[in-house]
Design a protein around this motif. Structure first.
Motif, PDB file in Angstrom:
ATOM      1  N   ARG A 167      33.027 -31.204  14.903  1.00  0.00           N
ATOM      2  CA  ARG A 167      33.907 -32.281  14.450  1.00  0.00           C
ATOM      3  C   ARG A 167      33.065 -33.305  13.680  1.00  0.00           C
ATOM      4  O   ARG A 167      32.161 -33.914  14.254  1.00  0.00           O
ATOM      5  CB  ARG A 167      34.554 -32.945  15.663  1.00  0.00           C
ATOM      6  N   VAL A 169      31.678 -36.664  12.443  1.00  0.00           N
ATOM      7  CA  VAL A 169      31.830 -38.026  12.939  1.00  0.00           C
ATOM      8  C   VAL A 169      31.191 -39.062  12.015  1.00  0.00           C
ATOM      9  O   VAL A 169      31.531 -40.239  12.086  1.00  0.00           O
ATOM     10  CB  VAL A 169      31.249 -38.177  14.363  1.00  0.00           C
ATOM     11  N   GLU A 297      34.535 -40.289  16.894  1.00  0.00           N
ATOM     12  CA  GLU A 297      35.047 -40.477  15.539  1.00  0.00           C
ATOM     13  C   GLU A 297      35.273 -41.968  15.268  1.00  0.00           C
ATOM     14  O   GLU A 297      34.970 -42.467  14.170  1.00  0.00           O
ATOM     15  CB  GLU A 297      36.342 -39.696  15.351  1.00  0.00           C
ATOM     16  N   GLU A 298      35.789 -42.694  16.251  1.00  0.00           N
ATOM     17  CA  GLU A 298      35.985 -44.133  16.086  1.00  0.00           C
ATOM     18  C   GLU A 298      34.647 -44.842  15.920  1.00  0.00           C
ATOM     19  O   GLU A 298      34.518 -45.748  15.084  1.00  0.00           O
ATOM     20  CB  GLU A 298      36.738 -44.700  17.287  1.00  0.00           C
ATOM     21  N   GLY A 300      31.967 -43.589  14.680  1.00  0.00           N
ATOM     22  CA  GLY A 300      31.491 -43.270  13.335  1.00  0.00           C
ATOM     23  C   GLY A 300      32.161 -44.126  12.279  1.00  0.00           C
ATOM     24  O   GLY A 300      31.507 -44.596  11.336  1.00  0.00           O
ATOM     25  N   ARG A 301      33.471 -44.353  12.428  1.00  0.00           N
ATOM     26  CA  ARG A 301      34.169 -45.221  11.472  1.00  0.00           C
ATOM     27  C   ARG A 301      33.639 -46.652  11.537  1.00  0.00           C
ATOM     28  O   ARG A 301      33.502 -47.320  10.507  1.00  0.00           O
ATOM     29  CB  ARG A 301      35.671 -45.187  11.729  1.00  0.00           C
TER      30      ARG A 301
END
Length: 313
Positions: A167, A169, A297-298, A300-301
Motif C-alpha cells: 500500500r 503511503v 496513509e493519513e 503519509g498525507r
C-alpha cells in the motif's frame, strides 16, 4: 503421489527461496541450519521431488521447487484471507497490531500512526519496532509483525514478489544538505547540478538503496558525485556535512540534529523514493491491519503537507 504436506515446511522453503541460503533462513526462523535442512529433506520426501540444487556457496530452487513456492504463496495468501474473515466475527476485545520499519519511517509514519490508532481505539494494542528494511520484511513473512514499512525497489522489495501486499503511503523527496556557511545555504531551493563540483558524503555502494538514489539523481543532473566520505546514518552524514567535509542528500523525513550546523535545501529536481506499507498477501482484510494501513496513509498525507524550507530540522 502427494498425500499431505506440512505447511510449516512450505514456509521454510519460501524463506530459503527469498534468502538463497539455509543459514539465512534459519536465522529468520530462529532455528539451527541443521533443523532447516531436516525440514527441507522431509518436504522433499513428502512431495517426491528434488526442491534444491547447489549454486556456488548458495542454493537455488529447482523448477519443481519454484513451482511449489508459487503454490505456497497462494496457500498462505488464502489462509490470511481466511484469518481476516474469521476476525470479523470476533468482538475485537483482544485485538493487537504489530508494525515495524526503518528509523525515519518510525519517526515520520509509524509513531504518528500508532498515536492515531490508540486515540481512536484504546482497546487496540499497538506495538512498533525499528527494523532495517530486509529484517522488517523477514519478520513480516515469518509472522512476527503485521505491517512492515519499506522502500520500493532493489533487492529488499522487488516488484514481482508475490508474498507481499503493498500500500503506497508516501512519495518522499530528498533534500540537499550543505554546511551552514556554504554559498548555497541562503537559497530557498536549488538544483542538484549546483552541487556538481562539491565533495559528497554517500552511503557505501551496495550498502543500501540510498546510494543508488543519490548516484542516479546526480547522473540525471549531468554529473558523477565525487565521493569524499561514506556514511549511511543520518546523524553521521549531517555531522560530516556540518564540519565542511561535503554535501549530501537525505530523505525529507530524516531528522538532522539541531547541533549540526547545516542548511537543508529543497531541490527543484528532487529524487524521490516510494515508501510502502507491506503486509502478508491477503491479510489486509483483517480489521486491525486495515485500520493500521489507513492510519499510515493519513500519516503519509500529513508528512506531504509539512512546511518545507532550509531551516527545517
Amino acid at each position: 503421489m502427494i498425500e499431505s504436506v506440512d505447511l510449516r515446511r512450505l514456509q521454510v522453503l519460501r524463506l530459503v527461496h527469498r534468502h538463497g541460503t539455509v543459514t539465512a533462513a534459519a536465522d529468520v526462523l530462529h532455528l539451527t541450519p541443521s533443523a532447516v535442512s531436516h525440514q527441507l529433506r522431509q518436504l522433499a520426501r513428502e512431495t517426491g521431488v528434488a526442491l534444491l540444487e547447489p549454486d556456488g556457496r548458495r542454493v537455488r530452487l529447482t523448477p519443481a521447487g519454484r513451482a511449489l513456492v508459487a503454490h505456497a504463496d497462494a496457500l498462505h495468501a488464502g489462509w490470511e484471507r481466511a484469518r481476516a474473515e474469521l476476525a470479523a466475527y470476533a468482538d475485537g476485545s483482544s485485538a493487537s497490531l504489530r508494525m515495524c520499519g526503518f528509523p525515519s519511517a518510525v519517526a515520520g509514519l509509524l509513531a504518528p500512526a500508532a498515536a492515531r490508532l490508540r486515540a481512536a481505539d484504546p482497546g487496540l494494542a499497538v506495538h512498533v519496532a525499528e527494523e532495517e528494511p530486509a529484517d522488517a520484511l523477514d519478520r513480516l513473512l515469518a509472522g512476527e509483525t503485521d505491517i512492515a514499512v519499506a522502500v520500493l525497489g532493489g533487492a529488499t522489495l522487488p516488484l514481482d514478489d508475490a508474498k507481499f501486499g503493498r500500500r503506497p503511503v508516501l512519495a518522499e523527496p530528498f533534500d540537499l544538505i550543505v554546511p551552514a556557511g556554504h554559498p548555497l545555504a541562503g537559497r530557498e531551493e536549488t538544483a542538484l547540478g549546483h552541487a556538481a563540483d562539491e565533495p559528497w558524503v554517500l552511503a557505501a555502494a551496495g550498502s543500501c538503496d540510498l546510494y543508488e538514489v543519490a548516484v542516479t539523481a546526480c547522473s540525471a543532473a549531468g554529473f558523477t558525485p565525487r565521493v569524499a566520505h561514506h556514511a549511511r546514518d543520518y546523524a553521521a552524514v549531517s555531522a560530516l556535512v556540518a564540519c565542511g567535509l561535503g554535501v549530501a542528500l537525505i530523505p525529507r523525513t530524516a531528522t538532522v540534529p539541531t547541533r549540526h550546523a547545516v542548511a537543508r535545501l529543497p531541490l527543484r529536481d528532487a529524487p524521490t523514493r516510494r515508501v510502502l506499507a507491506c503486509v502478508r498477501l491477503g491479510s489486509d482484510r483483517r480489521p486491525a491491519i486495515a485500520r493500521g494501513l489507513a492510519a499510515l496513509e493519513e500519516a503519509g498525507r500529513d508528512l506531504v503537507s509539512l512546511p518545507e524550507g532550509p531551516d527545517r530540522r
